[in-house]
Motif scaffolding. Structure first.
Motif, PDB file in Angstrom:
ATOM      1  N   LEU A 146      31.991-104.700  11.841  1.00 31.22           N
ATOM      2  CA  LEU A 146      33.174-104.220  11.135  1.00 31.22           C
ATOM      3  C   LEU A 146      33.743-103.003  11.856  1.00 31.22           C
ATOM      4  N   ARG A 147      35.071-102.908  11.891  1.00 30.47           N
ATOM      5  CA  ARG A 147      35.751-101.723  12.413  1.00 30.47           C
ATOM      6  C   ARG A 147      36.761-101.258  11.384  1.00 30.47           C
ATOM      7  N   VAL A 148      36.668 -99.974  11.029  1.00 30.85           N
ATOM      8  CA  VAL A 148      37.564 -99.408  10.024  1.00 30.85           C
ATOM      9  C   VAL A 148      38.153 -98.092  10.531  1.00 30.85           C
ATOM     10  N   ARG A 149      39.323 -97.761   9.987  1.00 35.23           N
ATOM     11  CA  ARG A 149      39.954 -96.475  10.300  1.00 35.23           C
ATOM     12  C   ARG A 149      40.317 -95.800   8.981  1.00 35.23           C
ATOM     13  N   PRO A 150      39.658 -94.661   8.671  1.00 36.29           N
ATOM     14  CA  PRO A 150      40.003 -93.934   7.443  1.00 36.29           C
ATOM     15  C   PRO A 150      41.237 -93.069   7.670  1.00 36.29           C
TER      16      PRO A 150
END
Length: 197
Positions: A164-168
């Motif tokens: 998974l890759r996320v950007r907050p």
């Protein structure tokens, strides 16, 4: 001369035969008791659906979520783990959801009614028990790739990792990973709480 002794049998041998017989009977009783306890446990699992989380400590519910590295264990042998998030130089975070199929059958991530796998995994901002967190956001950058990885069923005894890759919207916000299952599987959702520090 002792006329009471039996011919061909030495004195004292009768006691040792009795001891051996009792030891064998005791051993068989213990084995039977252990087998009965195992059979009762399996029967109980069959009654409650085998899809429940079987946790010690935290339960994996929205009010008591699991943390990174803690294994969500299901009664039928399925295990799911979410790794700790790793911050990248570009401000994104990478983490991995690992599925271990310890069941004796193939596990599908697809919903029979929609044919999609996206609902089997969800990543969102906020605490697991919050419906609409305020003040921050989270973009799941590779949800299509995750959907593709979960498109195929997971065979018995197989392991699959989903990156998974996320950007907050800002550093330090909480994030929730929800491991769901298609309708009709009767498997509990597992909630994981992560800090994007």
């Amino acid at each position: 001369m002792d006329t009471n002794a039996s011919p061909g049998r030495a004195p004292g041998k009768e006691g040792s035969g009795c001891f051996t017989g009792c030891a064998v009977a005791l051993f068989l009783f213990v084995v039977l008791l252990a087998w009965g306890a195992h059979a009762l446990e399996e029967f109980e699992k069959g009654l409650d659906g085998r899809g429940q989380l079987e946790q010690t400590g935290v339960s994996g519910s929205p009010d008591d979520p699991l943390g990174p590295g803690i294994v969500a264990r299901y009664e039928d042998g399925m295990k799911v783990t979410v790794s700790a998030p790793q911050r990248e130089a570009d401000g994104t975070y990478g983490l991995t959801v690992t599925y271990e199929n310890g069941t004796d059958e193939e596990v599908s991530f697809r919903d029979g009614s929609t044919g999609g796998a996206f609902e089997a995994l969800e990543v969102r901002e906020g605490e697991p028990s919050e419906d609409h967190p305020v003040g921050y956001g989270l973009d799941w950058l590779n949800w299509r790739e995750c959907d593709s990885v979960l498109a195929r069923p997971l065979g018995a005894g197989e392991t699959r990792e989903v990156p998974l890759r996320v950007r907050p919207s800002r550093r330090g916000i909480p994030a929730t990973v929800i491991v769901g299952w298609p309708d009709g599987t009767y498997r509990d959702e597992a909630y994981f709480r992560l800090g994007l520090d």
